[in-house]
Motif scaffolding. Structure first.
Motif, short mmCIF file in Angstrom:
data_model
loop_
_atom_site.label_atom_id
_atom_site.label_comp_id
_atom_site.label_asym_id
_atom_site.label_seq_id
_atom_site.Cartn_x
_atom_site.Cartn_y
_atom_site.Cartn_z
N ASN A 106 -5.60 -18.93 -44.30
CA ASN A 106 -6.55 -19.87 -43.72
C ASN A 106 -5.93 -20.70 -42.59
OD1 ASN A 106 -8.38 -21.93 -43.24
ND2 ASN A 106 -9.02 -22.02 -45.39
N LYS A 107 -6.11 -20.21 -41.36
CA LYS A 107 -5.51 -20.89 -40.21
C LYS A 107 -6.16 -22.24 -39.92
CE LYS A 107 -7.24 -17.44 -39.65
NZ LYS A 107 -7.60 -16.04 -39.57
N ALA A 108 -7.49 -22.31 -40.15
CA ALA A 108 -8.19 -23.57 -39.85
C ALA A 108 -7.71 -24.68 -40.79
CB ALA A 108 -9.70 -23.38 -39.99
N VAL A 159 -1.63 -13.13 -27.58
CA VAL A 159 -3.05 -12.78 -27.60
C VAL A 159 -3.37 -12.66 -29.07
CG1 VAL A 159 -4.74 -10.97 -27.08
CG2 VAL A 159 -3.02 -11.63 -25.37
N MET A 160 -4.05 -13.65 -29.63
CA MET A 160 -4.17 -13.74 -31.08
C MET A 160 -5.61 -13.81 -31.55
SD MET A 160 -0.85 -16.08 -31.95
CE MET A 160 -1.16 -17.38 -30.77
N ASN A 161 -6.52 -13.44 -30.69
CA ASN A 161 -7.90 -13.27 -31.14
C ASN A 161 -8.37 -11.89 -30.67
OD1 ASN A 161 -11.03 -13.46 -30.61
ND2 ASN A 161 -10.52 -14.89 -32.24
N GLY A 162 -8.48 -10.99 -31.62
CA GLY A 162 -8.81 -9.60 -31.30
C GLY A 162 -10.19 -9.48 -30.67
N THR A 163 -11.12 -10.33 -31.12
CA THR A 163 -12.49 -10.24 -30.59
C THR A 163 -12.50 -10.53 -29.09
OG1 THR A 163 -13.27 -10.95 -32.74
CG2 THR A 163 -14.83 -11.12 -30.91
N CYS A 164 -11.77 -11.57 -28.68
CA CYS A 164 -11.72 -11.89 -27.26
C CYS A 164 -11.06 -10.77 -26.47
CB CYS A 164 -10.97 -13.21 -27.03
SG CYS A 164 -11.90 -14.64 -27.56
N LEU A 191 -17.63 -10.68 -34.45
CA LEU A 191 -17.63 -12.12 -34.23
C LEU A 191 -17.64 -12.89 -35.55
CD1 LEU A 191 -20.17 -12.05 -31.32
CD2 LEU A 191 -17.94 -13.11 -31.15
N GLU A 192 -16.95 -14.02 -35.54
CA GLU A 192 -17.00 -14.93 -36.69
C GLU A 192 -18.44 -15.45 -36.84
OE1 GLU A 192 -14.35 -15.91 -38.63
OE2 GLU A 192 -12.78 -14.93 -37.51
N ALA A 193 -18.77 -15.99 -38.02
CA ALA A 193 -20.12 -16.53 -38.24
C ALA A 193 -20.45 -17.55 -37.15
CB ALA A 193 -20.19 -17.17 -39.62
N LEU A 197 -15.77 -19.98 -32.57
CA LEU A 197 -14.39 -19.93 -33.10
C LEU A 197 -13.61 -18.85 -32.36
CD1 LEU A 197 -14.93 -20.23 -36.96
CD2 LEU A 197 -13.89 -21.92 -35.45
N ASP A 198 -14.26 -17.73 -32.08
CA ASP A 198 -13.60 -16.66 -31.33
C ASP A 198 -13.60 -16.96 -29.83
OD1 ASP A 198 -12.91 -14.76 -33.39
OD2 ASP A 198 -15.02 -14.26 -33.57
N VAL A 199 -14.80 -16.92 -29.22
CA VAL A 199 -14.86 -16.94 -27.75
C VAL A 199 -14.54 -18.31 -27.16
CG1 VAL A 199 -16.43 -14.98 -27.62
CG2 VAL A 199 -17.37 -17.30 -27.69
N ILE A 202 -10.96 -21.32 -30.34
CA ILE A 202 -10.54 -22.22 -31.42
C ILE A 202 -9.69 -21.49 -32.46
CG2 ILE A 202 -11.40 -23.71 -33.29
CD1 ILE A 202 -13.97 -24.03 -31.47
N ASP A 203 -10.15 -20.31 -32.88
CA ASP A 203 -9.39 -19.53 -33.87
C ASP A 203 -7.97 -19.23 -33.35
OD1 ASP A 203 -9.25 -17.21 -36.06
OD2 ASP A 203 -8.82 -16.27 -34.13
N ALA A 204 -7.90 -18.79 -32.13
CA ALA A 204 -6.58 -18.48 -31.55
C ALA A 204 -5.78 -19.77 -31.35
CB ALA A 204 -6.74 -17.74 -30.24
N HIS A 206 -5.89 -22.42 -33.29
CA HIS A 206 -5.31 -22.75 -34.60
C HIS A 206 -3.99 -21.99 -34.79
CE1 HIS A 206 -9.59 -23.65 -36.38
NE2 HIS A 206 -9.03 -24.74 -35.90
N LYS A 207 -4.02 -20.71 -34.48
CA LYS A 207 -2.83 -19.87 -34.70
C LYS A 207 -1.67 -20.34 -33.81
CE LYS A 207 -5.93 -16.03 -35.79
NZ LYS A 207 -6.68 -14.89 -35.25
N LEU A 208 -1.99 -20.67 -32.56
CA LEU A 208 -0.94 -21.13 -31.65
C LEU A 208 -0.30 -22.41 -32.17
CD1 LEU A 208 0.43 -20.63 -28.83
CD2 LEU A 208 -1.07 -22.45 -28.02
N GLY A 302 -4.59 -7.64 -35.74
CA GLY A 302 -4.66 -9.08 -36.00
C GLY A 302 -5.69 -9.46 -37.03
N ALA A 303 -6.40 -8.49 -37.55
CA ALA A 303 -7.46 -8.80 -38.52
C ALA A 303 -7.73 -7.55 -39.33
CB ALA A 303 -8.71 -9.26 -37.79
N GLY A 304 -8.66 -7.69 -40.29
CA GLY A 304 -9.05 -6.54 -41.09
C GLY A 304 -8.41 -6.58 -42.47
N1 HSE Z 1 -11.82 -13.45 -35.54
C1 HSE Z 1 -10.42 -13.23 -35.47
C2 HSE Z 1 -10.13 -12.24 -34.38
C3 HSE Z 1 -9.80 -12.72 -36.74
O1 HSE Z 1 -11.05 -11.72 -33.75
O2 HSE Z 1 -8.98 -11.99 -34.11
C4 HSE Z 1 -9.49 -13.81 -37.70
O3 HSE Z 1 -8.69 -14.80 -37.14
#
Ligand code: HSE
Length: 428
Positions: A106-108, A159-164, A191-193, A197-199, A202-204, A206-208, A302-304
């Motif tokens: 849980n990164k958040a 590069v820590m958000n795969g969706t982006c 995409l996250e709910a 968070l992705d685009v 924010i998600d990335a 958090h990880k940074l 980075g996910a899955g």
């Molecule tokens: N939504 C994130 C991603 C995976 O696209 O990389 C979980 O952090």
């Protein structure tokens, strides 16, 4: 004979079921490596009736993750629910209070409360581990806390958000605009709910913030991360950047400077020939720079389910082995409060603008740059569109403030059509 390590798994989504599957499939291998068995005692999820791709019949069921965290028959609370507040936070705090070690993806939660949670768990003689929270299956936290433990870290990038990365690379390969690829990503379930968070980065971000804390021995300071998402990246910029030999990435960069800790998660250009530039689709990449080792590049999913569960098991097996590295690499009480520094490390910049096609227009832009102390490295003017001329400039190194000054001067020239675009080129 060492007693088995007993897990309580909260959250039976993709990652939770991945953890169950690995624990069941690799029971012997894990026992051999850990020197003791690792077993799941109890699980918890919102919906018990849901069909899941694993046999859960041997595990006790708890409807309430807090009750799971407090059970006497678990040693490690594995938190895979997500969210910075609510059940994930309550159950993690309950687990620490009950004297459990915690493994989380849980990164958040950690970006917002990691320091307090680490202080509490270390005071209780327990550990919180979170390899799965950053870059999924890439063992980047181990790389920092173990493999590079003899280095002073200079810079951490990723590069820590795969969706982006999927969206940006798909825009380029298919020549499609952002909105269309965003919709495609939504339909593919990438995409996250909350897509922001992705685009929105924010998600990335958090990880940074988590990596920066480990790399620089500082208290996690997510609020100080300069965040900018990818929503404003146009297909024109993707194409023009490629013409100049660059790729656009949502790139996280953390570095300690004389002014303080710079942390940014923003769209950047990187050279197409660097591994970062070549990163395609939903894959993640983390680049670590140490004073002794130089630069190392880690690339992977980075996910899955499998990749994230793989990282969870790495932490679980460490705990089973008796390896108790502090959450952020050094005891939480020793983490320094960083001075947040707005990015002012100079870099080359990509500037794209449309000018009125009339005598002296380009000269005015060049003058504005010169007056802001910015030198032009390369420039290209594209075929005229009526009375307008698209122009692209790559500058020598300049600070963000100098670029802002130049952009303000551009506006006063009277030759600009629409808004100019400025994107930092990260030197990698
Ligand atoms: N939504 C994130 C991603 C995976 O696209 O990389 C979980 O952090």
């Amino acid at each position: 004979m060492v007693a088995p390590l007993r897990l309580g798994v909260a959250g039976l989504g993709t990652v939770g079921i991945g953890v169950v599957q690995i624990v069941q499939r690799h029971a012997d291998l894990i026992a051999a490596r850990a020197g003791r068995a690792v077993v799941i005692t109890a699980v918890s999820a919102r919906d018990r009736s849901r069909n899941r791709d694993a046999d859960l019949s041997g595990y006790a069921w708890e409807a309430d993750p807090v009750a799971l965290a407090q059970r006497d028959d678990i040693d490690v609370f594995v938190e895979l629910m997500g969210g910075s507040e609510g059940p994930a936070r309550d159950a993690t705090e309950a687990a620490i209070a009950a004297g459990k070690d915690v493994v989380t993806a849980n990164k958040a939660l950690l970006a917002h409360h990691g320091h307090a949670l680490a202080l509490a768990s270390e005071a209780a003689g327990r550990v919180i581990r979170f390899e799965a929270a950053v870059a999924g299956g890439i063992p980047v936290i181990k790389a920092l806390t173990e493999g590079l433990a003899g280095n002073a870290l200079r810079r951490v990038m990723g590069v820590m958000n795969g969706t982006c990365n999927y969206i940006l690379t798909r825009m380029q390969s298919a020549g499609l605009p952002y909105d269309q690829v965003f919709e495609e990503a939504r339909q593919l379930g990438y995409l996250e709910a909350d897509p922001n968070l992705d685009v929105g980065g924010i998600d990335a971000g958090h990880k940074l913030a988590l990596l920066a804390a480990i790399a620089f021995g500082t208290k996690v300071s997510f609020d100080a991360v300069e965040l900018e998402g990818i929503g404003a990246i146009s297909i024109d910029d993707i194409r023009r950047a490629a013409d100049m030999g660059f790729r656009i990435k949502l790139l996280g960069v953390a570095q300690m400077t004389g002014r303080g800790l710079e942390q940014r998660m923003t769209p950047c250009l990187v050279p197409e020939g660097h591994p970062l530039g070549q990163l395609q689709g939903g894959t993640n990449m983390v680049v670590l720079e140490g004073d002794a080792v130089g630069q190392i590049v880690l690339r992977g999913p980075g996910a899955g389910s499998g990749p994230t569960a793989s990282a969870v098991l790495a932490d679980v097996i460490d705990i089973a082995r008796g390896i108790r590295t502090p959450t952020f690499g050094v005891p939480a009480a020793a983490l320094v409060v960083p001075t947040p520094a707005r990015t002012s490390t100079p870099a080359p910049w990509y500037l794209r603008m449309t000018l009125l096609d009339k005598p002296g227009a380009l000269a005015k832009i060049a003058t504005a740059l010169g007056e802001a102390g910015i030198s032009i490295d390369r420039m290209r003017q594209y075929g005229h569109q009526g009375v307008q001329a698209p122009v692209l400039i790559v500058t020598h190194k300049a600070t963000r403030d100098d670029v802002d000054t130049a952009m303000a001067r551009f506006a006063a020239t009277g030759v600009l059509v629409g808004e100019p675009v400025a994107i930092r080129i990260e030197e990698v």
